[in-house]
Design an enzyme around this catalytic site. Structure first.
Site, PDB file in Angstrom:
ATOM      1  N   LEU A   1       0.853  -1.178   0.000  1.00  0.00           N
ATOM      2  CA  LEU A   1       0.000   0.000   0.000  1.00  0.00           C
ATOM      3  C   LEU A   1       0.895   1.235   0.000  1.00  0.00           C
ATOM      4  O   LEU A   1       2.081   1.147   0.304  1.00  0.00           O
ATOM      5  CB  LEU A   1      -0.903  -0.003   1.232  1.00  0.00           C
ATOM      6  N   SER A   2       0.323   2.387  -0.307  1.00  0.00           N
ATOM      7  CA  SER A   2       1.171   3.577  -0.370  1.00  0.00           C
ATOM      8  C   SER A   2       1.876   3.828   0.963  1.00  0.00           C
ATOM      9  O   SER A   2       3.022   4.278   0.987  1.00  0.00           O
ATOM     10  CB  SER A   2       0.370   4.802  -0.799  1.00  0.00           C
ATOM     11  N   GLU A   3       1.218   3.532   2.086  1.00  0.00           N
ATOM     12  CA  GLU A   3       1.878   3.630   3.382  1.00  0.00           C
ATOM     13  C   GLU A   3       1.376   2.564   4.349  1.00  0.00           C
ATOM     14  O   GLU A   3       0.195   2.190   4.315  1.00  0.00           O
ATOM     15  CB  GLU A   3       1.648   4.989   4.052  1.00  0.00           C
ATOM     16  N   THR A   4       2.299   2.095   5.187  1.00  0.00           N
ATOM     17  CA  THR A   4       1.963   1.313   6.372  1.00  0.00           C
ATOM     18  C   THR A   4       2.369   2.132   7.581  1.00  0.00           C
ATOM     19  O   THR A   4       3.504   2.598   7.675  1.00  0.00           O
ATOM     20  CB  THR A   4       2.695  -0.043   6.380  1.00  0.00           C
TER      21      THR A   4
ATOM     22  N   HIS B   1      -2.501  10.801   5.320  1.00  0.00           N
ATOM     23  CA  HIS B   1      -3.644   9.877   5.275  1.00  0.00           C
ATOM     24  C   HIS B   1      -3.436   8.686   6.207  1.00  0.00           C
ATOM     25  O   HIS B   1      -4.378   8.208   6.831  1.00  0.00           O
ATOM     26  CB  HIS B   1      -3.920   9.424   3.834  1.00  0.00           C
TER      27      HIS B   1
END
Length: 260
Positions: free
Chosen positions: A45-48, A77
């Site tokens: 995902l774009s961030e964890t 986000h």
């Protein structure tokens, strides 16, 4: 086998399956950095967002963010998503590389408080060329993942941008193209190939720069922003002194255990 709690949350999303998905993984203590990076790559995902209970008096949790390729200094986000998972009644305070970030509630909307960016006008012809745009003014925000804002004539021009991602990957910038919107006050798209994200669906850190940029030009105290990615996201933006407050909704779409 080790098992860790896992939440996938769509942030800045008016409904599930829109906005920007983030993984939130509350921990009792930090894992090795290499392992957290590998987990983030596995999540893809774009961030964890990883959290641990904080020992600081001014924070409830320490928070770090990893893309599939690198740790980043600020992610809006995923912070909102972490707040969505961890908030109970009072606002939740996160100690981060970018200072104390707070997530609270205003009626049914979650609100993220983060530092407002300071903007400087520069020329970056290589960046413009990689975005397929003519050389024009670029507003650079230090401390927001090196956000670089380029204003375009209208929302249609924002939607039409077709970057050269291979060229953009060599440039250490979070490229932000923006314009006045049709149904919303402003529209934007955000590209961050240098950290493994060609186009980010919805980007809180970019709006820490877009909020002061647009408030000056709109002559408003607050506005509603559309991030015009394929998933789309809506952010309620306002400036309070040297802080930006971003409002939005979150939806938990997956709850489970990460095992390795």
């Amino acid at each position: 086998m080790t098992s860790l709690p896992f939440f996938q949350v769509d942030a800045f999303a008016d409904r599930p399956l829109t906005g920007n998905p983030a993984a939130v993984m509350p921990l009792d203590k930090w894992l090795d950095d290499t392992l957290m990076q590998a987990i983030a790559a596995e999540n893809n995902l774009s961030e964890t967002a990883f959290t641990v209970p904080s020992e600081r008096d001014d924070a409830d949790y320490d928070l770090r963010w990893f893309t599939p390729a690198a740790e980043v200094e600020l992610c809006g986000h995923a912070t909102l998503a972490a707040g969505h998972v961890l908030i109970h009644s009072d606002p939740v305070r996160f100690a981060t590389q970018s200072g104390i970030l707070t997530v609270g509630r205003r009626e049914d909307v979650l609100q993220l408080d983060l530092p407002a960016a300071s903007l400087n006008e520069v020329r970056e012809p290589e960046l413009c060329r990689a975005l397929g745009l003519p050389d024009s003014a670029v507003w650079l925000a230090k401390g927001c993942n090196d956000a670089a804002i380029i204003e375009l004539p209208d929302e249609a021009a924002v939607r039409a941008v077709q970057p050269d991602f291979a060229a953009l990957k060599r440039i250490h910038r979070m490229a932000v193209v923006t314009a006045r919107g049709k149904q919303h006050d402003i529209a934007s798209r955000v590209f961050v190939p240098y950290v493994g994200i060609d186009e980010d669906p919805v980007t809180g850190s970019a709006h820490a720069a877009l909020t002061p940029y647009w408030l000056e030009r709109l002559g408003r105290t607050e506005f509603i922003a559309l991030q015009a990615s394929a998933r789309t996201g809506v952010l309620h933006c306002r400036l309070e002194g040297d802080r930006v407050v971003l409002g939005g909704h979150c939806h938990t779409v997956i709850v489970g255990q990460f095992q390795f």
